[in-house]
Scaffold this active site. Structure first.
Site, PDB file in Angstrom:
ATOM      1  N   ASP A 184      74.170  41.736 -13.077  1.00  0.00           N
ATOM      2  CA  ASP A 184      75.449  42.406 -12.842  1.00  0.00           C
ATOM      3  C   ASP A 184      76.010  42.133 -11.451  1.00  0.00           C
ATOM      4  OD1 ASP A 184      77.493  44.344 -13.775  1.00  0.00           O
ATOM      5  OD2 ASP A 184      76.733  45.570 -12.136  1.00  0.00           O
ATOM      6  N   GLN A 236      80.728  39.596 -19.552  1.00  0.00           N
ATOM      7  CA  GLN A 236      81.130  40.862 -18.944  1.00  0.00           C
ATOM      8  C   GLN A 236      82.635  40.870 -18.705  1.00  0.00           C
ATOM      9  OE1 GLN A 236      80.195  41.837 -14.701  1.00  0.00           O
ATOM     10  NE2 GLN A 236      78.997  43.495 -15.590  1.00  0.00           N
ATOM     11  N   SER A 285      83.060  47.193 -13.482  1.00  0.00           N
ATOM     12  CA  SER A 285      82.631  46.759 -14.807  1.00  0.00           C
ATOM     13  C   SER A 285      83.203  47.663 -15.893  1.00  0.00           C
ATOM     14  CB  SER A 285      81.101  46.768 -14.899  1.00  0.00           C
ATOM     15  OG  SER A 285      80.528  45.886 -13.958  1.00  0.00           O
TER      16      SER A 285
END
Length: 299
Positions: free
Chosen positions: A216, A289, A239
């Site tokens: 991430d 993502q 995110s």
């Protein structure tokens, strides 16, 4: 938590000075810190998710890893994670615990599905589906070739913009391949080598959690290369969702190449894709993502 007492400062120094030497002592992630949860009763688990770039907001990778750890504890030991799909519904505070509750969706002959909710202060903040399967022996593999980039030895430390006491800095090593960007290209490609600082136990589930933890950090921020990393002033990035596919087991205490691609940006959003590769050229995981991206309008 597994592992014993170690001099983590010594471990960090040895790893950063000798890139080609494998870690020899358990570090923070090797002990399960940041990625493991503790039983909280009624089938639920709790954990604290440390801050990311913003001190008041939890780091998304820690949230993913802890939710995955909670899900893994609800399936048989012979089943391993092969995919997860998560939505970040609210920002989380690193100051208070998050309660992760895995629910059984299905247990089939080969596959198991779990739904995990992450709740803080009584509000649902994470919704994640996780699928597990029994490993299938034999068979052949088909995959593309590995990106042709320099190895990690001698590359610069990509964490220099982070405080040296930040968990990402103290628990992971990050070596950036020099960026070659075409300002007229629509896609931004960035490559970096990552591994833990310190050895990891031989627990495939823990390695999967750490892979979710580290992925991430650089993925969505690849979009910021267009505006000047590490974080241009006035730009908001957060995110929205995260999907990950684990193709085969990988050790995260050995160097993995993370190829990050910022594919598109617009409508206040940006989409990124990534792949993890071993030094031997095996594709071990793929990631996608989407993130909120607010860029100030030029005056």
């Amino acid at each position: 938590m597994s592992g014993g007492m170690v001099d983590e400062a010594t471990t960090r120094g040895a790893s950063r000075e000798t890139d080609d030497a494998p870690p020899v002592a358990l570090g923070e992630l090797g002990k399960g810190r940041h990625v493991r949860v503790e039983a909280a009763g009624d089938g639920a688990y709790e954990g604290y998710c440390h801050s990311g770039r913003a001190a008041a907001r939890s780091y998304g990778g820690a949230v993913l890893a802890q939710a995955l750890d909670a899900a893994q504890r609800s399936v048989d030991a012979d089943r391993v994670v092969h995919s997860l799909h998560a939505y970040f519904l609210r920002a989380l505070s690193p100051e208070r615990p998050v309660r992760f509750t895995p629910e059984v969706v299905r247990d089939g002959r080969s596959y198991s599905m779990r739904q995990v909710t992450g709740v803080q202060d009584g509000k649902e903040s994470l919704a994640m589906s996780v699928s597990f399967k029994q490993p299938q022996p034999g068979g052949s593999w088909r995959q593309p070739g590995m990106p042709d980039v320099p190895g990690p030895d001698g590359l610069r430390d990509g964490w220099t913009h982070r405080p040296h006491d930040h968990p990402l800095y103290t628990s992971t090593a990050y070596r950036e391949v020099p960026l070659e960007r075409d300002p007229d290209a629509g896609r931004i490609d960035r490559y970096a080598w990552m591994r833990t600082v310190g050895a990891m136990p031989d627990e495939p589930g823990l390695h999967a959690c750490v892979l979710a933890y580290i992925c991430d950090a650089p993925l969505a921020p690849t979009a910021l290369v267009a505006y000047g990393e590490p974080r241009p002033r006035g730009i908001a990035l957060a995110s929205l969702d995260h999907a990950m596919w684990f193709h085969r087991p990988a050790r995260v205490d050995e160097w993995l190449l993370f190829a990050c691609h910022s594919v598109v940006a617009g409508d206040g959003r940006t989409l990124a894709q990534g792949e993890f590769w071993t030094r031997e050229g095996e594709l071990v995981a793929s990631v996608t993502q989407e993130a909120l991206l607010h860029v100030p309008t030029p005056r």
